[in-house]
Design a protein around this motif. Structure first.
Motif, PDB file in Angstrom:
ATOM      1  N   VAL A  90       0.867  -1.181   0.000  1.00  0.00           N
ATOM      2  CA  VAL A  90       0.000   0.000   0.000  1.00  0.00           C
ATOM      3  C   VAL A  90       0.904   1.232   0.000  1.00  0.00           C
ATOM      4  N   GLN A  92       1.423   5.761  -0.545  1.00  0.00           N
ATOM      5  CA  GLN A  92       1.013   7.017   0.091  1.00  0.00           C
ATOM      6  C   GLN A  92      -0.347   7.491  -0.372  1.00  0.00           C
ATOM      7  N   PRO A  94      -3.808   6.690  -1.828  1.00  0.00           N
ATOM      8  CA  PRO A  94      -4.728   5.588  -2.093  1.00  0.00           C
ATOM      9  C   PRO A  94      -5.335   5.662  -3.489  1.00  0.00           C
ATOM     10  N   HIS A  97      -3.868   3.692  -6.189  1.00  0.00           N
ATOM     11  CA  HIS A  97      -3.913   2.257  -5.956  1.00  0.00           C
ATOM     12  C   HIS A  97      -5.133   1.607  -6.626  1.00  0.00           C
ATOM     13  N   GLN A 151      -7.933   5.085   2.303  1.00  0.00           N
ATOM     14  CA  GLN A 151      -6.727   4.334   2.664  1.00  0.00           C
ATOM     15  C   GLN A 151      -7.100   2.989   3.294  1.00  0.00           C
ATOM     16  N   ILE A 155      -5.990  -0.721   1.906  1.00  0.00           N
ATOM     17  CA  ILE A 155      -5.459  -1.792   2.763  1.00  0.00           C
ATOM     18  C   ILE A 155      -6.330  -3.039   2.617  1.00  0.00           C
ATOM     19  N   LEU A 168       3.777  -0.980   3.801  1.00  0.00           N
ATOM     20  CA  LEU A 168       3.079   0.294   3.607  1.00  0.00           C
ATOM     21  C   LEU A 168       4.086   1.436   3.571  1.00  0.00           C
ATOM     22  N   ASP A 169       4.014   2.228   2.481  1.00  0.00           N
ATOM     23  CA  ASP A 169       4.949   3.330   2.302  1.00  0.00           C
ATOM     24  C   ASP A 169       4.258   4.642   2.678  1.00  0.00           C
ATOM     25  N   PRO A 171       1.680   5.514   4.605  1.00  0.00           N
ATOM     26  CA  PRO A 171       0.247   5.470   4.275  1.00  0.00           C
ATOM     27  C   PRO A 171      -0.561   6.582   4.934  1.00  0.00           C
ATOM     28  N   THR A 172       0.018   7.276   5.904  1.00  0.00           N
ATOM     29  CA  THR A 172      -0.751   8.322   6.597  1.00  0.00           C
ATOM     30  C   THR A 172      -0.319   9.724   6.177  1.00  0.00           C
ATOM     31  N   VAL A 183      -6.092   4.645  10.468  1.00  0.00           N
ATOM     32  CA  VAL A 183      -5.291   3.705   9.676  1.00  0.00           C
ATOM     33  C   VAL A 183      -4.311   2.960  10.578  1.00  0.00           C
ATOM     34  N   GLU A 202       7.662   5.497   7.579  1.00  0.00           N
ATOM     35  CA  GLU A 202       7.077   6.770   8.023  1.00  0.00           C
ATOM     36  C   GLU A 202       8.207   7.776   8.192  1.00  0.00           C
TER      37      GLU A 202
END
Ligand code: ADP
Ligand code: ADP
Length: 236
Positions: A90, A92, A94, A97, A151, A155, A168-169, A171-172, A183, A202
């Motif tokens: 996943v 940055q 969404p 994706h 997001q 996931i 996850l790269d 993701p927030t 998340v 992160e």
């Protein structure tokens, strides 16, 4: 579950005098743990994650030395497609994706390409809608959801495949603090309830460090990585 053995990596065409994108990485993430990859922008976090999903070096080019294995599979000799049942990824954003329009279709999509039987697909979509608190949104167009909801759908679309590893790269990074917490709470639940192994990049350490079992700190390009439990790495 994830193993880096003396891994270094240099992109094709990179300045030969510059340090490699990854250097001297040697660490193991046991099954069912959350490992945080932190460091400033440009230090190699995405490259490290790519070496787990197989994007690096298959889709980027470049020269990798040492060995990266995920669930015993060498990511250099297995193409990303051959890792797709083990590693879910996943990013940055969404929106980049998504391949379908609605929440439910998106959750089913990844399983279709892996040939999961229809009855199993239906069950896993239901299970994932519940797990991520998305049941009320199942028929909604993804474009109409909030960033945090999107997001979670991203996931979920990966989770229906039942990957043993989730990568996850940041993701927030595009989310407001409340959505980011949503998340992160989902990730915690995955680790605790399903035993999924999570590798999370992160750049804002303070928000996520409480969730981590292990931290891989990339302090600066070319500087040796620091690996250990959160309290130890934070003290560096
Ligand atoms: P981070 O995720 O920590 O911001 P990256 O892994 O994206 O860092 O980048 C690490 C280094 O590799 C940077 O110097 C970046 O410019 C370089 N880099 C990233 N992707 C490529 C690529 N596809 N080709 C060449 N160099 C790249
Ligand atoms: P199937 O593999 O046929 O879909 P289940 O849906 O019953 O069978 O799932 C098998 C096991 O996987 C169950 O024990 C369930 O708790 C667990 N599981 C559910 N969701 C996930 C997930 N996202 N990742 C890994 N395991 C999961």
């Amino acid at each position: 579950m994830i193993r880096f053995e003396r891994v270094s990596f240099r992109y094709d065409g990179a300045d030969p005098d510059a340090p490699p994108a990854l250097g001297g990485l040697d660490f193991t993430v046991p099954e069912g743990e959350l490992c945080l990859v932190v460091g400033p922008s440009g230090v190699g976090k995405s490259t490290l994650l790519g070496a787990v999903s197989g994007l690096v070096p298959h889709f980027t080019g470049g020269h990798l030395t040492g060995r990266v294995t995920v669930a015993g599979r060498d990511t250099r000799t297995h193409r990303p497609r051959e890792l797709a049942d083990v590693v879910g990824t996943v990013g940055q954003d969404p929106l980049s994706h998504f391949v379908t329009d609605t929440v439910e279709d998106e959750l089913a999509y990844g399983m279709e390409s892996l040939g999961v039987p229809p009855e199993t697909m239906r069950r896993r979509v239901e299970e994932t809608l519940d797990l991520l608190g998305l049941a009320d949104l199942r028929d909604r167009p993804i474009a109409a959801l909030s960033g945090g909801q999107q997001q979670r759908v991203a996931i979920g679309s990966v989770l229906t495949v039942h990957p043993r590893v989730l990568v996850l790269d940041e993701p927030t990074s595009a989310l407001d603090p409340g959505a980011a917490e949503e998340v992160l709470a989902v990730l915690q639940r995955l680790v605790h309830d399903l035993g999924t192994t999570v590798l999370l990049a992160e750049h804002r350490l303070e928000r996520v460090v409480q969730y981590a079992d292990q931290v891989v700190l990339l302090p600066a390009p070319g500087a040796p990585p620091v690996v250990g439990p959160p309290a130890e790495v934070m003290a560096v």
